[in-house]
Design a protein around this motif. Structure first.
Motif, PDB file in Angstrom:
ATOM      1  N   ASP A   1       0.708  -1.102  -0.022  1.00  0.00           N
ATOM      2  CA  ASP A   1      -0.062  -0.203   0.077  1.00  0.00           C
ATOM      3  C   ASP A   1       0.897   1.327   0.105  1.00  0.00           C
ATOM      4  O   ASP A   1       1.731   1.573   0.834  1.00  0.00           O
ATOM      5  N   VAL A   2       0.997   2.033  -1.005  1.00  0.00           N
ATOM      6  CA  VAL A   2       1.807   3.227  -1.229  1.00  0.00           C
ATOM      7  C   VAL A   2       0.791   4.521  -1.129  1.00  0.00           C
ATOM      8  O   VAL A   2       0.291   4.982  -2.253  1.00  0.00           O
ATOM      9  N   PRO A   3       0.645   5.233   0.231  1.00  0.00           N
ATOM     10  CA  PRO A   3      -0.477   6.105   0.109  1.00  0.00           C
ATOM     11  C   PRO A   3       0.475   7.350  -0.176  1.00  0.00           C
ATOM     12  O   PRO A   3       1.517   7.438  -0.409  1.00  0.00           O
ATOM     13  N   ALA A   4      -0.453   8.375  -0.328  1.00  0.00           N
ATOM     14  CA  ALA A   4       0.239   9.872  -0.620  1.00  0.00           C
ATOM     15  C   ALA A   4       1.257  10.291   0.600  1.00  0.00           C
ATOM     16  O   ALA A   4       0.746   9.845   1.578  1.00  0.00           O
ATOM     17  N   VAL A   5       2.124  10.821   0.286  1.00  0.00           N
ATOM     18  CA  VAL A   5       3.191  11.137   1.384  1.00  0.00           C
ATOM     19  C   VAL A   5       2.602  12.608   2.257  1.00  0.00           C
ATOM     20  O   VAL A   5       2.556  13.694   1.354  1.00  0.00           O
ATOM     21  N   PRO A   6       2.560  12.693   3.435  1.00  0.00           N
ATOM     22  CA  PRO A   6       2.406  13.967   4.224  1.00  0.00           C
ATOM     23  C   PRO A   6       3.367  14.869   4.083  1.00  0.00           C
ATOM     24  O   PRO A   6       4.556  14.340   3.617  1.00  0.00           O
ATOM     25  N   TYR A   7       3.058  16.167   4.075  1.00  0.00           N
ATOM     26  CA  TYR A   7       3.887  17.487   3.853  1.00  0.00           C
ATOM     27  C   TYR A   7       5.054  17.202   4.828  1.00  0.00           C
ATOM     28  O   TYR A   7       6.301  17.497   4.299  1.00  0.00           O
ATOM     29  N   ALA A   8       4.705  16.672   5.900  1.00  0.00           N
ATOM     30  CA  ALA A   8       6.010  16.648   6.760  1.00  0.00           C
ATOM     31  C   ALA A   8       7.045  15.740   6.348  1.00  0.00           C
ATOM     32  O   ALA A   8       8.248  16.201   6.562  1.00  0.00           O
ATOM     33  N   GLU A   9       6.786  14.772   5.711  1.00  0.00           N
ATOM     34  CA  GLU A   9       7.754  13.733   5.489  1.00  0.00           C
ATOM     35  C   GLU A   9       8.218  14.210   4.088  1.00  0.00           C
ATOM     36  O   GLU A   9       9.609  14.005   3.663  1.00  0.00           O
TER      37      GLU A   9
END
Length: 505
Positions: free
Chosen positions: A389-397
């Protein structure tokens, strides 16, 4: 008068000896080619006639019959032009038979007598070494490719004049020396690095496991989440090709005609990314006379299939044989050919047909999402070891610190593969993903607590026997990365985490 010239024909990635027999007899001028030639071989009579005349030799005004023996094998391509021309010159007495009888000859002719590059030279060179042939005459553009094979004298030929003068002993041509370049990757992908990927620690861990054990991967996530970026960096953490592996890959590329002129071995692992509209013949291989497809061009490399559910169902099901066997057998009325296809498949898919950005904003129903991913059949999913599962990356990361480089990860991968080479020494298996059932039982024994985990997974996820073995193979790779001889319950537990789609379908 009769003359014979030794040559070879390529079938799949193997070569077979062909004797080009030329008979010149009195009669009305004619030029007949027999021995199951295809249209390109039949057209060679016009190229040979023009090349001999324009090179300054006299073309016989008699009845010429060229037989390509053995006659039951279909001949294709243009590599018989030069052998035919030399056979005619030998039959008319312009060429001495001494060196010619000890040589294998191939090459396409241009109308002015120059020798053009040909396909499949490396398989022919390997055949010559097995047949203990002393000398191979090839187009100069293919000489570096043929010189890869040790123990073979490769003579580069530019024109018909070069061949005639060399074979008559009137001129010495220095044998082509092998390319002394390094065997390391030189594919121009040095600008790609796993450190470029921010976040996705779980996915990067899975890629490391896939690289270490040669496992197939399926990534599911919304558009722009980084699936393609991750896939393109898998080759950067794979070990470089060995010499034997480079020869295997180069043979396929040579047959396909994709090897650049003047180049020897393919030193890098291929990354092939066909469009989802690719046909079955384009992906698996085929044609009236079998030719390799994308699966074989990705041999010992990576085959990336983006938008996997959008591929034709027939094409996806055709992938099952190479994923299981590591080879493709193509049978046609004109003949059969086997092509190697031991690639790592990386599939990428959106979670729904519309490609919504996230589950919270998705306008598709749960049934529509399941129906979309259900285009991937259970037998195909069984052959894919890691479901991510490859979710969208949060801005913090996205703005976080840089992770490990490809070089650091590759060092761990190479150490794990070194352990696998020691484990499978003397056999055909190279990586954990290719273990047979007997090898799984021998090398993937698990403790009682891990066995209970597997039992629960089989009952709850509906794992097939193949899926069960795939979990054990992944667990074996995880243990190799940890430097541990035995598989533990923790290794099995992590391997089961990568069977996400089994829970959804």
């Amino acid at each position: 008068m009769l003359a014979r010239v030794r040559s070879a024909a390529v079938f799949g990635v193997e070569a077979a000896a062909v004797s080009v027999e030329v008979d010149i007899a009195p009669g009305l001028p004619a030029f007949a080619t027999v021995g199951l030639p295809d249209s390109a071989v039949r057209e060679s009579r016009d190229r040979v006639r023009a090349a001999i005349r324009n090179a300054g030799f006299e073309f016989p005004v008699d009845r010429i019959t060229v037989n390509l023996a053995p006659a039951e094998l279909r001949k294709e391509g243009t590599m018989f032009d030069l052998p035919m021309a030399l056979g005619i010159l030998s039959a008319t007495g312009l060429l001495k038979p001494g060196r010619l009888e000890e040589s294998v000859v191939l090459g396409e002719l241009s109308l002015d007598g120059h020798v053009r590059a040909a396909r499949g030279v490396l398989p022919v060179a390997l055949h010559c070494r097995r047949a203990s042939v002393a000398r191979l005459l090839v187009p100069a553009a293919n000489a570096v490719e043929a010189a890869v094979v040790s123990g073979l004298t490769v003579i580069p030929i530019e024109t018909i004049h070069d061949a005639v003068e060399y074979l008559n002993g009137e001129r010495d041509i220095a044998p082509q020396q092998p390319d002394s370049g390094p065997w390391a990757s030189e594919d121009g992908s040095d600008h790609l690095d796993l450190a470029d990927v921010r976040g996705h620690a779980h996915a990067k861990r899975a890629l490391e496991i896939a690289a270490a054990g040669g496992h197939n991967v399926l990534m599911v996530g919304p558009p722009g989440s980084g699936k393609t970026m991750l896939a393109r960096r898998l080759p950067t953490i794979l070990p470089p090709l060995s010499l034997d592996e480079s020869i295997e890959v180069t043979a396929v590329w040579s047959v396909a005609g994709l090897l650049p002129a003047g180049h020897g071995l393919v030193h890098h692992r291929a990354f092939r990314a066909p469009h989802h509209t690719a046909s079955e013949a384009g992906l698996i291989g085929g044609g009236r006379l079998p030719h390799p497809g994308e699966a074989s061009l990705a041999h010992l490399g990576v085959l990336f299939l983006d938008e996997l559910p959008e591929f034709s169902q027939r094409v996806l099901e055709a992938l099952r044989q190479p994923l299981e066997d590591g080879s493709v057998m193509i049978s046609r009325a004109a003949g059969s050919a086997a092509f190697p296809a031991r690639f790592q498949m990386i599939g990428a898919a959106n979670p729904c047909r519309r490609g919504c950005a996230s589950l919270s904003t998705c306008v598709c129903t749960a049934g529509e999402r399941r129906h979309y991913l259900a285009r991937l059949s259970r037998p195909l999913l069984d052959r894919i070891d890691l479901h991510l599962d490859v979710p969208a990356v949060p801005y913090a990361e996205l703005s976080g610190t840089v992770g490990e480089t490809s070089a650091v990860v590759r060092a761990r991968v190479e150490a794990a593969r070194e352990g696998q080479r020691a484990r499978f020494v003397g056999g055909l298996t190279r990586v954990n993903a290719r273990m047979s059932g007997r090898q799984v039982r021998r090398f993937c024994a698990v403790p009682p607590e891990a066995s209970r985990l597997l039992q629960q997974a089989v009952s709850r996820l509906g794992l097939s026997a193949r899926g069960h073995d795939r979990v054990l193979k992944v667990a074996r790779t995880i243990a190799d990365l940890s430097g541990e001889e035995k598989i533990t319950a923790e290794h099995v537990s992590e391997a089961l985490q990568y069977r996400g789609l089994d829970r959804c379908l």
